[in-house]
Enzyme design. Structure first.
Site, PDB file in Angstrom:
ATOM      1  N   ARG A 109     -37.259 -82.394  25.899  1.00 19.95           N
ATOM      2  CA  ARG A 109     -38.517 -83.161  26.274  1.00 19.95           C
ATOM      3  C   ARG A 109     -38.341 -84.456  25.836  1.00 19.95           C
ATOM      4  NH1 ARG A 109     -42.603 -79.074  23.170  1.00 19.95           N
ATOM      5  NH2 ARG A 109     -41.027 -80.162  21.482  1.00 19.95           N
ATOM      6  N   LYS A 111     -28.554 -67.461  18.041  1.00 19.15           N
ATOM      7  CA  LYS A 111     -29.053 -66.586  17.152  1.00 19.15           C
ATOM      8  C   LYS A 111     -30.227 -67.322  16.324  1.00 19.15           C
ATOM      9  CE  LYS A 111     -28.199 -66.747  12.735  1.00 19.15           C
ATOM     10  NZ  LYS A 111     -28.030 -67.902  12.166  1.00 19.15           N
ATOM     11  N   HIS A 120     -21.880 -67.179  16.201  1.00 16.66           N
ATOM     12  CA  HIS A 120     -20.667 -67.804  16.181  1.00 16.66           C
ATOM     13  C   HIS A 120     -19.554 -67.181  15.028  1.00 16.66           C
ATOM     14  CE1 HIS A 120     -22.303 -69.878  12.560  1.00 16.66           C
ATOM     15  NE2 HIS A 120     -21.189 -70.301  12.370  1.00 16.66           N
ATOM     16  N   LYS A 174     -14.721 -67.299  15.181  1.00 16.89           N
ATOM     17  CA  LYS A 174     -13.880 -67.846  14.320  1.00 16.89           C
ATOM     18  C   LYS A 174     -12.468 -66.978  14.220  1.00 16.89           C
ATOM     19  CE  LYS A 174     -17.603 -69.020  10.867  1.00 16.89           C
ATOM     20  NZ  LYS A 174     -17.494 -70.440  10.643  1.00 16.89           N
ATOM     21  N   GLU A 176     -22.105 -70.816   0.749  1.00 17.25           N
ATOM     22  CA  GLU A 176     -21.960 -72.165   1.193  1.00 17.25           C
ATOM     23  C   GLU A 176     -22.402 -73.245   0.249  1.00 17.25           C
ATOM     24  OE1 GLU A 176     -23.991 -72.598   5.342  1.00 17.25           O
ATOM     25  OE2 GLU A 176     -25.106 -71.074   4.568  1.00 17.25           O
ATOM     26  N   ASP A 210     -31.309 -65.088   8.285  1.00 19.43           N
ATOM     27  CA  ASP A 210     -30.265 -66.238   8.657  1.00 19.43           C
ATOM     28  C   ASP A 210     -29.021 -65.724   8.910  1.00 19.43           C
ATOM     29  OD1 ASP A 210     -30.071 -69.019   9.508  1.00 19.43           O
ATOM     30  OD2 ASP A 210     -29.294 -69.329   7.654  1.00 19.43           O
ATOM     31  N   HIS A 213     -24.342 -62.583  10.809  1.00 14.77           N
ATOM     32  CA  HIS A 213     -22.783 -62.901  10.609  1.00 14.77           C
ATOM     33  C   HIS A 213     -22.291 -61.906   9.464  1.00 14.77           C
ATOM     34  CE1 HIS A 213     -23.840 -66.462  12.477  1.00 14.77           C
ATOM     35  NE2 HIS A 213     -24.107 -67.124  11.240  1.00 14.77           N
ATOM     36  N   LYS A 217     -26.866 -70.210  -0.224  1.00  9.58           N
ATOM     37  CA  LYS A 217     -26.767 -71.870  -0.109  1.00  9.58           C
ATOM     38  C   LYS A 217     -26.740 -72.503  -1.566  1.00  9.58           C
ATOM     39  CE  LYS A 217     -28.899 -72.261   4.227  1.00  9.58           C
ATOM     40  NZ  LYS A 217     -27.238 -72.360   5.111  1.00  9.58           N
TER      41      LYS A 217
HETATM   42  C1  BG6 Z   1     -25.721 -70.432  10.862  1.00  4.03           C
HETATM   43  C2  BG6 Z   1     -27.108 -70.467   9.924  1.00  4.03           C
HETATM   44  O1  BG6 Z   1     -25.875 -69.244  11.771  1.00  4.03           O
HETATM   45  O2  BG6 Z   1     -24.552 -70.170   9.959  1.00  4.03           O
HETATM   46  C3  BG6 Z   1     -26.833 -71.423   8.832  1.00  4.03           C
HETATM   47  O3  BG6 Z   1     -27.948 -70.404  10.495  1.00  4.03           O
HETATM   48  C4  BG6 Z   1     -25.577 -71.515   8.138  1.00  4.03           C
HETATM   49  O4  BG6 Z   1     -27.852 -71.311   7.796  1.00  4.03           O
HETATM   50  C5  BG6 Z   1     -24.237 -71.335   9.407  1.00  4.03           C
HETATM   51  O5  BG6 Z   1     -25.276 -72.624   7.334  1.00  4.03           O
HETATM   52  C6  BG6 Z   1     -23.034 -71.210   8.461  1.00  4.03           C
HETATM   53  O6  BG6 Z   1     -22.014 -71.498   9.563  1.00  4.03           O
HETATM   54  P1  BG6 Z   1     -20.419 -71.721   9.099  1.00  4.03           P
HETATM   55  O7  BG6 Z   1     -19.713 -71.899  10.365  1.00  4.03           O
HETATM   56  O8  BG6 Z   1     -20.643 -73.138   8.465  1.00  4.03           O
HETATM   57  O9  BG6 Z   1     -20.072 -70.616   7.946  1.00  4.03           O
END
Ligand code: BG6
Length: 496
Positions: free
Chosen positions: A56, A156, A186, A190, A224, A243, A248, A346
Site C-alpha cells: 500500500r 509463519k 524457513h 537450512k 539469538e 514465535d 522452528h 533473544k
Molecule cells: C523467525 C522469528 O521466524 O526466526 C524471529 O520470527 C527470529 O524472531 C528468526 O529472529 C530466527 O531465524 P534465524 O534463521 O536467524 O535463526
C-alpha cells in the site's frame, strides 16, 4: 579433513511470475528480494520471469528497485554487487500499489502485468500479517488473478492459536487446494536441517542407537543474540513460544524423533512428522511448572555494549516471554524415558543453534578413576553459525602417564570440508515453490497439531499463573532453566 569441491548444482526451474504482498516490509526487503537476486545471478531464474512487489506504500517500479537495492546493501553489506548484474535483475522487478485486503481494491494494474494463465507458473507470496491471509485469498479469487495450479506461500506464524490457525487454513482453503499451499518454516530450508535427514538415514551407524535404549536425552537450543528491537510490538503479541517453538523448534524435534520415512516424498515425511507431534505429552496446569520455564531479558551485556531491557525496547512493562525452556516428552515406543529439552531466547550470550544428542553412560566403567574428562558420547549438530557435525568421544590422552582421558570431537566443519556458498534458507524455499516441491513446507494438519500442543502450554501458563523470570541480557536465560535439568540430574551442554 581435506577441502572438497562441492557438487552443488542448480536445478532448472520454469519461468514464473511471483507476486510478493507486503513487498516494502522487512521480510521482503531483507530476505525475499536478496534471495531472488542471488538465484538470478547464479543463473537459475529464467529470463522471462517477473517478480512483482505489491503493497500500500505508493512506490513506482523505479523507486521500488531503488529501495530493493538500498536494502540489499544495508542487510548484506559483505556481498559485492555488480552494478550490471543488478540492473539486469531490476528489469524483472516491478511494483504495483494495491491494498489487497480491501474488497473494493482495483487489481487491474496487477492483472495487466501477468502473462496468460498456463504460460507461466504464478506464485503469490503473502509476507503479511496472518490475519489478512483469508481476506487476501478471497479478494484474489474475486479479482481472478489465480489460475488453476497457482501457488500461494504463507509465512509463519499461521495464527496465534489453534482456533485462529484453523480459521486461516479454512479461509485460504476455500480458494486454494492443499497442494497449492506452501506454508513456510524457513528452518526447513537450512542446509544443516536438511543434512539431519541425510545424517540419520544414510549412515548405518546411527539408526540402531537412535532410541531411548541408547540416548539419555536430546537438547535443542536456538539462541539469538539480537533482541526484539524494531519488531517488539509484533513480538509482544507472540512471545518465544509462539514465535519460535510452535514452528522452528518443533520442526527440529520432529526431524530428530520421527521414524524413518519410506522416501522423501512430501507426504511420506510429513506423515512421520505429524505422528511425533501427536505423541507429545500434553502440558497442563498440573505439570507446567515442572516442564516449562519462562524468561524475559532485562538490561545486560550485548557484545561490548550494554543492551536495553526488553521492556525498554517495547516502551512498557510486559509479561511476554522472550525466553522459554521446555522439557518435552514424546510418548511413543522409541522415546519412552528420553526427554527432549528445548530452549530458545533473544539476547542470549551468543547466537547459537544446535541439536545435542547425548548418549547414555557406558554400562560398566572399565577405568575406575574416570575423572572429569570421561563424559558421555555426544553428537552435536550445529545449525548456525559454523555449520557442522561433531561426535564427542572420550579418547586416551597420548603419551606416558597412564590411562589419562580426553574428551575430543570428531569434527566435520562444513566450511572446512566443502567449498560452497551457503545460500540463505529462503533461496532454497523460493525455488522449491517454483518447482512445486512441497516436502520443505508444512501441511495443514502439522501446523494445527503443533498449535494444539502449544495451546495446552499457553492455557496452562495462564491457569497456573506461570511467572516470567527476568534475566540479564547476554546470559543463557534465567537460572530456573538450569534448575529444570538439574532436577533430572542433567545440565545443558554448552561445551561444544
Ligand atoms: C523467525 C522469528 O521466524 O526466526 C524471529 O520470527 C527470529 O524472531 C528468526 O529472529 C530466527 O531465524 P534465524 O534463521 O536467524 O535463526
Amino acid at each position: 579433513m581435506s577441502d572438497a569441491a562441492s557438487t552443488s548444482k542448480l536445478l532448472p526451474v520454469q519461468p514464473f511470475d511471483l507476486v510478493i504482498f507486503g513487498a516494502a516490509g522487512d521480510l521482503s526487503l531483507r530476505k525475499l528480494i536478496p534471495s531472488l537476486f542471488n538465484r538470478w545471478r547464479d543463473g537459475q531464474i529464467p529470463e522471462n520471469s517477473k517478480m512483482i512487489g505489491v503493497s500500500r506504500t505508493g512506490l513506482t517500479d523505479e523507486s521500488f528497485r531503488t529501495l530493493a537495492l538500498e536494502s540489499f546493501r544495508k542487510f548484506h553489506p559483505v556481498e559485492n554487487i555488480d552494478d550490471e548484474e543488478w540492473a539486469d535483475f531490476a528489469q524483472h522487478l516491478f511494483y504495483r500499489e494495491l491494498d489487497a485486503a480491501n474488497p473494493d481494491a482495483d487489481w487491474s494494474d496487477l492483472l495487466d502485468l501477468f502473462d496468460d494463465c498456463g504460460s507461466k507458473q504464478r506464485i503469490f507470496y503473502l509476507a503479511l500479517p496472518p490475519g489478512l491471509y483469508g481476506a487476501v485469498s478471497k479478494n484474489m479469487a474475486a479479482a481472478g488473478v489465480n489460475c488453476p495450479g497457482s501457488r500461494i506461500v504463507l509465512e509463519k506464524p499461521i495464527g496465534k492459536d489453534l482456533a485462529s490457525a484453523q480459521a486461516i487454513n479454512a479461509a485460504v482453503g476455500e480458494v486454494f487446494d492443499e497442494e497449492q499451499i506452501f506454508r513456510i518454516d524457513h528452518y526447513l530450508g537450512k542446509e544443516t536441517v536438511q543434512n539431519l535427514i541425510v545424517l540419520r538415514f544414510m549412515n548405518s551407524l546411527f539408526e540402531p542407537v537412535w532410541n531411548a535404549n541408547s540416548i539419555d536425552h536430546v537438547e535443542i537450543t536456538v539462541a539469538e543474540s539480537i533482541g526484539a528491537g524494531g519488531r517488539a510490538s509484533y513480538y509482544d503479541t507472540a512471545g518465544a513460544l509462539r514465535d519460535m517453538v510452535q514452528n522452528h523448534l518443533l520442526q527440529l524435534l520432529c526431524l530428530v524423533a520421527m521414524e524413518p520415512p519410506l522416501d522423501l516424498a512430501p507426504d511420506t515425511v510429513r506423515d512421520e512428522k505429524i505422528k511425533v507431534l501427536r505423541a507429545l505429552r500434553p502440558i497442563n496446569a498440573e505439570n507446567v511448572s515442572k516442564y516449562t520455564v519462562r524468561g524475559q531479558y532485562g538490561k545486560g551485556a550485548s557484545g561490548d555494549n550494554v543492551a536495553a531491557a526488553y521492556a525498554e525496547e517495547l516502551g512498557h512493562d510486559s509479561e511476554t516471554e522472550t525466553f522459554v525452556a521446555i522439557c518435552a516428552n514424546v510418548d511413543n515406543w522409541r522415546w519412552k524415558g528420553t526427554p527432549f529439552y528445548l530452549r530458545t531466547g533473544k539476547r542470549m550470550s551468543e547466537r547459537r543453534s544446535e541439536i545435542i544428542i547425548q548418549f547414555k553412560e557406558v554400562g560398566h566403567p572399565v577405568i575406575a578413576d574416570k575423572g572429569r574428562e570421561a563424559q558421555p558420547t555426544r553428537l552435536v549438530i550445529r545449525l548456525q553459525p559454523d555449520e557442522g557435525v561433531k561426535l564427542l568421544l572420550v579418547t586416551k590422552d597420548p603419551g606416558p602417564g597412564g590411562m589419562r582421558l580426553r574428551y575430543v570431537p570428531l569434527n566435520l566443519s562444513y566450511a572446512d570440508a566443502f567449498e560452497a556458498r551457503y545460500p540463505d534458507a529462503y533461496e532454497r524455499l523460493l525455488m522449491a515453490v517454483v518447482r512445486g516441491d512441497l516436502a520443505l513446507f508444512m501441511r495443514r494438519d502439522e501446523v494445527e497439531a503443533a498449535w494444539q500442543w502449544v495451546d495446552g502450554i499457553l492455557g496452562a501458563w495462564s491457569e497456573a499463573g506461570t511467572p516470567v523470570h527476568k534475566h540479564a541480557a547476554g546470559t543463557d536465560g534465567p537460572v530456573q532453566s538450569a534448575m529444570m535439568l538439574d532436577r533430572d540430574g542433567r545440565e545443558w551442554f554448552d561445551g561444544s
